[in-house]
Motif scaffolding. Structure first.
Motif, PDB file in Angstrom:
ATOM      1  N   LEU A 151     118.777  25.527  17.780  1.00 52.78           N
ATOM      2  CA  LEU A 151     117.870  25.667  16.645  1.00 52.78           C
ATOM      3  C   LEU A 151     116.429  25.425  17.083  1.00 52.78           C
ATOM      4  O   LEU A 151     115.508  26.134  16.656  1.00 52.78           O
ATOM      5  CB  LEU A 151     118.263  24.688  15.535  1.00 52.78           C
ATOM      6  CG  LEU A 151     117.441  24.744  14.244  1.00 52.78           C
ATOM      7  CD1 LEU A 151     117.490  26.128  13.627  1.00 52.78           C
ATOM      8  CD2 LEU A 151     117.915  23.695  13.255  1.00 52.78           C
ATOM      9  N   GLU A 152     116.219  24.442  17.939  1.00 57.32           N
ATOM     10  CA  GLU A 152     114.873  24.161  18.425  1.00 57.32           C
ATOM     11  C   GLU A 152     114.310  25.366  19.185  1.00 57.32           C
ATOM     12  O   GLU A 152     113.106  25.620  19.162  1.00 57.32           O
ATOM     13  CB  GLU A 152     114.884  22.926  19.318  1.00 57.32           C
ATOM     14  CG  GLU A 152     115.118  21.637  18.541  1.00 57.32           C
ATOM     15  CD  GLU A 152     115.181  20.407  19.447  1.00 57.32           C
ATOM     16  OE1 GLU A 152     115.307  20.582  20.682  1.00 57.32           O
ATOM     17  OE2 GLU A 152     115.113  19.289  18.916  1.00 57.32           O
ATOM     18  N   ALA A 153     115.202  26.123  19.831  1.00 64.43           N
ATOM     19  CA  ALA A 153     114.764  27.285  20.602  1.00 64.43           C
ATOM     20  C   ALA A 153     114.483  28.498  19.714  1.00 64.43           C
ATOM     21  O   ALA A 153     113.679  29.355  20.092  1.00 64.43           O
ATOM     22  CB  ALA A 153     115.823  27.636  21.648  1.00 64.43           C
ATOM     23  N   HIS A 154     115.133  28.580  18.545  1.00 63.09           N
ATOM     24  CA  HIS A 154     115.050  29.807  17.752  1.00 63.09           C
ATOM     25  C   HIS A 154     114.518  29.622  16.328  1.00 63.09           C
ATOM     26  O   HIS A 154     114.408  30.600  15.590  1.00 63.09           O
ATOM     27  CB  HIS A 154     116.438  30.457  17.654  1.00 63.09           C
ATOM     28  CG  HIS A 154     117.000  30.865  18.979  1.00 63.09           C
ATOM     29  ND1 HIS A 154     117.956  30.114  19.642  1.00 63.09           N
ATOM     30  CD2 HIS A 154     116.717  31.923  19.777  1.00 63.09           C
ATOM     31  CE1 HIS A 154     118.263  30.713  20.780  1.00 63.09           C
ATOM     32  NE2 HIS A 154     117.519  31.811  20.892  1.00 63.09           N
ATOM     33  N   ALA A 155     114.205  28.410  15.924  1.00 64.57           N
ATOM     34  CA  ALA A 155     113.761  28.158  14.550  1.00 64.57           C
ATOM     35  C   ALA A 155     112.574  29.034  14.183  1.00 64.57           C
ATOM     36  O   ALA A 155     111.630  29.191  14.962  1.00 64.57           O
ATOM     37  CB  ALA A 155     113.397  26.690  14.380  1.00 64.57           C
ATOM     38  N   GLY A 156     112.643  29.630  12.992  1.00 64.98           N
ATOM     39  CA  GLY A 156     111.550  30.455  12.508  1.00 64.98           C
ATOM     40  C   GLY A 156     111.512  31.848  13.082  1.00 64.98           C
ATOM     41  O   GLY A 156     110.565  32.605  12.822  1.00 64.98           O
ATOM     42  N   GLN A 157     112.542  32.225  13.843  1.00 64.40           N
ATOM     43  CA  GLN A 157     112.558  33.540  14.493  1.00 64.40           C
ATOM     44  C   GLN A 157     113.506  34.513  13.789  1.00 64.40           C
ATOM     45  O   GLN A 157     114.353  35.149  14.402  1.00 64.40           O
ATOM     46  CB  GLN A 157     112.953  33.402  15.970  1.00 64.40           C
ATOM     47  CG  GLN A 157     111.973  32.583  16.790  1.00 64.40           C
ATOM     48  CD  GLN A 157     112.408  32.414  18.235  1.00 64.40           C
ATOM     49  OE1 GLN A 157     113.273  33.151  18.726  1.00 64.40           O
ATOM     50  NE2 GLN A 157     111.837  31.440  18.914  1.00 64.40           N
ATOM     51  N   GLY A 158     113.401  34.593  12.491  1.00 64.72           N
ATOM     52  CA  GLY A 158     114.176  35.570  11.728  1.00 64.72           C
ATOM     53  C   GLY A 158     115.663  35.344  11.813  1.00 64.72           C
ATOM     54  O   GLY A 158     116.159  34.221  11.628  1.00 64.72           O
ATOM     55  N   ALA A 159     116.413  36.421  12.117  1.00 64.71           N
ATOM     56  CA  ALA A 159     117.875  36.358  12.134  1.00 64.71           C
ATOM     57  C   ALA A 159     118.393  35.347  13.151  1.00 64.71           C
ATOM     58  O   ALA A 159     119.372  34.642  12.890  1.00 64.71           O
ATOM     59  CB  ALA A 159     118.442  37.745  12.440  1.00 64.71           C
ATOM     60  N   ALA A 160     117.736  35.255  14.307  1.00 71.17           N
ATOM     61  CA  ALA A 160     118.166  34.306  15.333  1.00 71.17           C
ATOM     62  C   ALA A 160     118.019  32.871  14.826  1.00 71.17           C
ATOM     63  O   ALA A 160     118.888  32.021  15.049  1.00 71.17           O
ATOM     64  CB  ALA A 160     117.372  34.502  16.617  1.00 71.17           C
ATOM     65  N   GLY A 161     116.921  32.603  14.129  1.00 70.25           N
ATOM     66  CA  GLY A 161     116.715  31.275  13.573  1.00 70.25           C
ATOM     67  C   GLY A 161     117.716  30.959  12.472  1.00 70.25           C
ATOM     68  O   GLY A 161     118.242  29.842  12.397  1.00 70.25           O
ATOM     69  N   ASP A 162     117.996  31.942  11.612  1.00 70.76           N
ATOM     70  CA  ASP A 162     118.985  31.749  10.545  1.00 70.76           C
ATOM     71  C   ASP A 162     120.360  31.448  11.131  1.00 70.76           C
ATOM     72  O   ASP A 162     121.086  30.574  10.640  1.00 70.76           O
ATOM     73  CB  ASP A 162     119.069  32.997   9.658  1.00 70.76           C
ATOM     74  CG  ASP A 162     117.842  33.183   8.792  1.00 70.76           C
ATOM     75  OD1 ASP A 162     117.066  32.217   8.650  1.00 70.76           O
ATOM     76  OD2 ASP A 162     117.651  34.286   8.258  1.00 70.76           O
ATOM     77  N   ALA A 163     120.731  32.196  12.174  1.00 75.83           N
ATOM     78  CA  ALA A 163     122.045  31.995  12.797  1.00 75.83           C
ATOM     79  C   ALA A 163     122.139  30.609  13.422  1.00 75.83           C
ATOM     80  O   ALA A 163     123.180  29.938  13.326  1.00 75.83           O
ATOM     81  CB  ALA A 163     122.301  33.072  13.853  1.00 75.83           C
TER      82      ALA A 163
END
Length: 245
Positions: A151-163
């Motif tokens: 999550l720290e790597a992908h937060a706020g990045q659209g679908a990747a963050g949601d996943a």
């Protein structure tokens, strides 16, 4: 008989056959469910054929087909065309569809039901987090920590963050070992995800998203139920801002 009474009687008369037909169909569905239970059929087991159900239940083939279609909509049976009918997984998917539709209707009104759906999810997670801090083991904590890293790597990045957000919550409550509860939580996640496209966007920074989830993890790791519940409440504050905006 006066005119209003005659009119009421006529209206009742026109509805009675439909009511009887609906009750009869519901009765057939109940008998099929009882048959599954009596024969101890498990998920994936083949159901009796249509011909067998007609003979066993003493009803028409059309009535059996209508009942099976209704039970398929509930996930109780699965109709595989060309192969037969099998006992279904009894998934909560129909519940998801119902809640999504109610939420969409609510967004076109005062959004009260949307708030109620969110209240229900928050109450569920708040109660579960208390149990989680008492029972989670080190192995499960390590897996939740790994999901937090994602999550720290992908937060706020659209679908990747949601996943990544979804995977974090899934991993946490999986530690309770209650599959039905996990399914219900996924229902609420699916409802919010499906409705989020119709909600106004609210800016949340990468740092804010990570901080909220790190607070939840650290409270669980510290076995602090009160702190964990407070962190869950802050997590839902962001969702409420979207609903209220």
């Amino acid at each position: 008989m006066n005119q209003p009474a005659r009119t009421a009687a006529a209206l009742l008369g026109t509805h009675r056959p439909a009511d009887r037909s609906r009750q009869a169909q519901q009765g057939i569905q109940e008998r099929i469910k009882e048959l599954i239970l009596e024969r101890r059929l498990a998920t994936g087991d083949p159901m009796p054929t249509e011909a067998e159900l007609v003979d066993t239940l003493g009803v028409s083939r059309n009535s059996v087909r209508e009942a099976l279609k209704a039970l398929q909509a509930l996930g109780i049976v699965e109709i595989r065309h060309g192969f037969g009918t099998y006992v279904g997984e009894c998934s909560l998917d129909p519940f998801t569809d119902t809640l999504v539709f109610r939420g969409r209707k609510s967004m076109r009104g005062d959004r009260r039901e949307l708030h109620e759906i969110l209240d229900l999810r928050q109450a569920l997670e708040t109660g579960l987090i208390q149990r989680l801090v008492e029972s989670i083991d080190e192995g499960s904590l390590a897996r939740v920590r790994a999901r937090l890293d994602d999550l720290e790597a992908h937060a706020g990045q659209g679908a990747a963050g949601d996943a990544a957000d979804r995977a974090f919550h899934d991993e946490m409550y999986t530690a309770l070992g209650n599959e039905l509860m996990s399914q219900l939580l996924r229902v609420f996640w699916d409802v919010y995800h499906d409705l989020s496209h119709e909600l106004p966007a609210v800016e949340s920074s990468h740092e804010e998203i990570v901080r909220v989830h790190r607070d939840i993890f650290e409270a669980v790791a510290a076995r602090d139920g009160v702190r964990a519940a407070e962190a869950i409440a802050r997590h839902f504050d962001g969702i409420r801002r979207r609903i209220e905006s």
